[in-house]
Design a protein around this motif. Sequence first.
Motif, PDB file in Angstrom:
ATOM      1  N   GLN A   4      84.272  63.836 165.248  1.00 62.39           N
ATOM      2  CA  GLN A   4      84.004  65.274 165.332  1.00 62.39           C
ATOM      3  C   GLN A   4      84.930  66.118 164.460  1.00 62.39           C
ATOM      4  O   GLN A   4      85.711  66.942 164.958  1.00 62.39           O
ATOM      5  N   PRO A   5      84.855  65.890 163.163  1.00 65.77           N
ATOM      6  CA  PRO A   5      85.769  66.602 162.249  1.00 65.77           C
ATOM      7  C   PRO A   5      85.529  68.115 162.266  1.00 65.77           C
ATOM      8  O   PRO A   5      84.420  68.569 162.509  1.00 65.77           O
ATOM      9  N   MET A   6      86.578  68.874 162.035  1.00 66.66           N
ATOM     10  CA  MET A   6      86.507  70.339 162.010  1.00 66.66           C
ATOM     11  C   MET A   6      87.034  70.855 160.671  1.00 66.66           C
ATOM     12  O   MET A   6      87.750  70.161 159.964  1.00 66.66           O
TER      13      MET A   6
ATOM     14  N   LEU B  78      78.568  63.624 151.628  1.00 61.03           N
ATOM     15  CA  LEU B  78      77.133  63.331 151.765  1.00 61.03           C
ATOM     16  C   LEU B  78      76.356  63.915 150.583  1.00 61.03           C
ATOM     17  O   LEU B  78      75.511  63.244 149.986  1.00 61.03           O
TER      18      LEU B  78
ATOM     19  N   ILE C 141      81.296  61.828 161.736  1.00 62.61           N
ATOM     20  CA  ILE C 141      80.860  62.988 162.523  1.00 62.61           C
ATOM     21  C   ILE C 141      80.693  62.597 163.990  1.00 62.61           C
ATOM     22  O   ILE C 141      81.127  63.299 164.896  1.00 62.61           O
TER      23      ILE C 141
ATOM     24  N   VAL D 253      76.032  72.881 159.642  1.00 65.20           N
ATOM     25  CA  VAL D 253      77.498  72.826 159.718  1.00 65.20           C
ATOM     26  C   VAL D 253      77.978  73.439 161.036  1.00 65.20           C
ATOM     27  O   VAL D 253      78.848  72.886 161.712  1.00 65.20           O
TER      28      VAL D 253
ATOM     29  N   LEU E 213      72.276  64.118 166.395  1.00 64.51           N
ATOM     30  CA  LEU E 213      73.019  63.993 165.144  1.00 64.51           C
ATOM     31  C   LEU E 213      72.062  63.632 164.013  1.00 64.51           C
ATOM     32  O   LEU E 213      72.150  64.164 162.899  1.00 64.51           O
TER      33      LEU E 213
ATOM     34  N   LEU F  82      85.570  68.620 158.095  1.00 66.95           N
ATOM     35  CA  LEU F  82      84.112  68.708 158.176  1.00 66.95           C
ATOM     36  C   LEU F  82      83.539  68.979 156.785  1.00 66.95           C
ATOM     37  O   LEU F  82      82.520  68.402 156.392  1.00 66.95           O
TER      38      LEU F  82
ATOM     39  N   ILE G 106      77.251  70.972 163.901  1.00 66.32           N
ATOM     40  CA  ILE G 106      78.186  69.837 163.932  1.00 66.32           C
ATOM     41  C   ILE G 106      79.557  70.295 164.424  1.00 66.32           C
ATOM     42  O   ILE G 106      80.186  69.646 165.254  1.00 66.32           O
ATOM     43  N   ALA G 107      79.987  71.459 163.930  1.00 67.13           N
ATOM     44  CA  ALA G 107      81.334  71.936 164.273  1.00 67.13           C
ATOM     45  C   ALA G 107      81.441  72.338 165.739  1.00 67.13           C
ATOM     46  O   ALA G 107      82.409  72.030 166.412  1.00 67.13           O
TER      47      ALA G 107
ATOM     48  N   LEU H 106      69.546  68.533 156.967  1.00 63.10           N
ATOM     49  CA  LEU H 106      70.309  68.792 155.737  1.00 63.10           C
ATOM     50  C   LEU H 106      69.643  68.122 154.542  1.00 63.10           C
ATOM     51  O   LEU H 106      69.472  68.729 153.478  1.00 63.10           O
ATOM     52  N   LYS H 107      69.237  66.870 154.721  1.00 60.36           N
ATOM     53  CA  LYS H 107      68.641  66.123 153.607  1.00 60.36           C
ATOM     54  C   LYS H 107      67.234  66.639 153.291  1.00 60.36           C
ATOM     55  O   LYS H 107      66.865  66.788 152.127  1.00 60.36           O
TER      56      LYS H 107
ATOM     57  N   GLU I 193      71.693  74.754 155.799  1.00 65.41           N
ATOM     58  CA  GLU I 193      72.981  74.079 155.650  1.00 65.41           C
ATOM     59  C   GLU I 193      74.025  74.713 156.571  1.00 65.41           C
ATOM     60  O   GLU I 193      74.799  74.030 157.231  1.00 65.41           O
ATOM     61  N   GLN I 194      73.993  76.052 156.640  1.00 62.81           N
ATOM     62  CA  GLN I 194      74.927  76.761 157.499  1.00 62.81           C
ATOM     63  C   GLN I 194      74.696  76.403 158.972  1.00 62.81           C
ATOM     64  O   GLN I 194      75.636  76.157 159.718  1.00 62.81           O
TER      65      GLN I 194
ATOM     66  N   THR J 180      70.157  77.339 151.990  1.00 62.04           N
ATOM     67  CA  THR J 180      71.516  77.797 152.319  1.00 62.04           C
ATOM     68  C   THR J 180      71.662  78.023 153.820  1.00 62.04           C
ATOM     69  O   THR J 180      72.656  77.636 154.438  1.00 62.04           O
TER      70      THR J 180
ATOM     71  N   VAL K  16      71.534  65.818 160.561  1.00 63.26           N
ATOM     72  CA  VAL K  16      71.732  65.243 159.223  1.00 63.26           C
ATOM     73  C   VAL K  16      70.404  65.203 158.471  1.00 63.26           C
ATOM     74  O   VAL K  16      70.340  65.495 157.271  1.00 63.26           O
TER      75      VAL K  16
ATOM     76  N   GLN L 214      79.086  69.254 168.260  1.00 64.20           N
ATOM     77  CA  GLN L 214      79.331  67.818 168.116  1.00 64.20           C
ATOM     78  C   GLN L 214      78.162  66.960 168.591  1.00 64.20           C
ATOM     79  O   GLN L 214      78.286  66.198 169.544  1.00 64.20           O
ATOM     80  N   PRO L 215      77.017  67.083 167.917  1.00 64.49           N
ATOM     81  CA  PRO L 215      75.827  66.358 168.353  1.00 64.49           C
ATOM     82  C   PRO L 215      76.004  64.838 168.230  1.00 64.49           C
ATOM     83  O   PRO L 215      76.745  64.379 167.372  1.00 64.49           O
ATOM     84  N   MET L 216      75.322  64.115 169.116  1.00 68.29           N
ATOM     85  CA  MET L 216      75.393  62.652 169.108  1.00 68.29           C
ATOM     86  C   MET L 216      73.983  62.086 168.980  1.00 68.29           C
ATOM     87  O   MET L 216      72.998  62.759 169.252  1.00 68.29           O
TER      88      MET L 216
END
Lengths: 235, 235
Positions: free
Chosen positions: A77-79, A90, A73, B70, B83, A83, B73-74, B90-91, B66-67, B63, B87, B77-79
């Motif tokens: 930066q996958p799309m 994960l 990621i 995604v 990031l 993605l 990230i899409a 999500l967990k 998670e959306q 839900t 993540v 593009q967090p760093m």
Amino acid sequence: MTEKPHTVKSYEEQLQHLSNDLVIMGGNCELAFSNAIKAICKNDHALADDVINNDTVIDNFETQIEQEVVNLIALRQPMAIDLRETVTALKMSSDLERVGDLAKNIAKRTKLIKKKLPNELTESIERVGLLVQKQLKSVLDSYTNRSPDIAQDVWEKDEQVDDLTNNCMEEVIKYLKSDSENIEYGSHLLFVTKNIERIGDHLTNVAEQVYFLVNGTYLEGDRPKGSQSIVTGEK
Amino acid sequence: MTEKPHTVKSYEEQLQHLSNDLVIMGGNCELAFSNAIKAICKNDHALADDVINNDTVIDNFETQIEQEVVNLIALRQPMAIDLRETVTALKMSSDLERVGDLAKNIAKRTKLIKKKLPNELTESIERVGLLVQKQLKSVLDSYTNRSPDIAQDVWEKDEQVDDLTNNCMEEVIKYLKSDSENIEYGSHLLFVTKNIERIGDHLTNVAEQVYFLVNGTYLEGDRPKGSQSIVTGEK
């Protein structure tokens, strides 16, 4: 700007590596679970030790896969589908790690049982154990082949797992009722049975993830549920 | 190139929104769990119904989160820390969803118990229930305040949860042994107790995630474990 085939290939390689790691992790789960079922049914403490000791391999795969996902990621930066591949990896690795943990817990409980169990009981554990082994194999196949149909089939068959778990739970209750000396071993066996059912649930999670990965849509409707009582706390 | 304050602000807003959603989801889990404990201790079936019916709120948060992750990230593009924020969200949401599920399962089992339980038993459930409620509050505080110290404290206190769960399990075994008529209710109570312990485990997962989120390193050493037998299958 020139094409960078090396980088592109390397990105694909990274995705392929991630996918391979998941498949190998899944193979380790298959071995752990089938050994755990053998160990409890044959009261084989040495085999139970194997399952316990090998669980770190599965745990390490989860950590490694998480690291690969974060790197992918951050750096690539996958799309879209890529993605979904990374986020699915994960989530799948987390469910597979739980499958390993539950197999280890079955093995730990096996070691606390110091006498032969009635045949009807071990046969009942074996029956649901075999079905869940099939489910595990199928869900890994659905991932390898990116097959939403196999995934959906696993998801639907969880109802059968629930029914067989319920039969197994009834055998345990019979065992508990037959002699108050059986209460402690019987309590462990309730948890063993519940662990098998929980492994089944994790496999339906994986099935849902594979379905979403390929189709980008969710499996619809409520997950089919067998009739249960002690197992799930439902009428 | 000009600065784009609007976009930057909107990105920060998105991260803040994600974080707020997790906190609200956590608040819903607190309510569900404290009601589930009240319901089982007072044999309050109406309150158990509340817990069961409200679980979809918690599921929907998972839900939605998670959306959001995604999308973040899409599109963003967090760093680095951002990031880790995404993540971790999500967990965490996956662990909190499980907390809600386990509270719902306690409520479902409550509805199958049709008589007053012995005081020693309900007091024992209440004791571990209160400790786990505190752990839940603390781990949410550790997330809100981005405090690795509070997170580490929760992680370390899981040992006390194990010990109290063990006491509770002993009370259930006593109840099971006292009368073979108690076997079915007693079996549900074994699972209720195990569910409380599993909620404790999910909270230590969250504690580990918060610690990693803030420090970028893992909590070191094996998680402290109380002495247990029926609970975990360990000597």
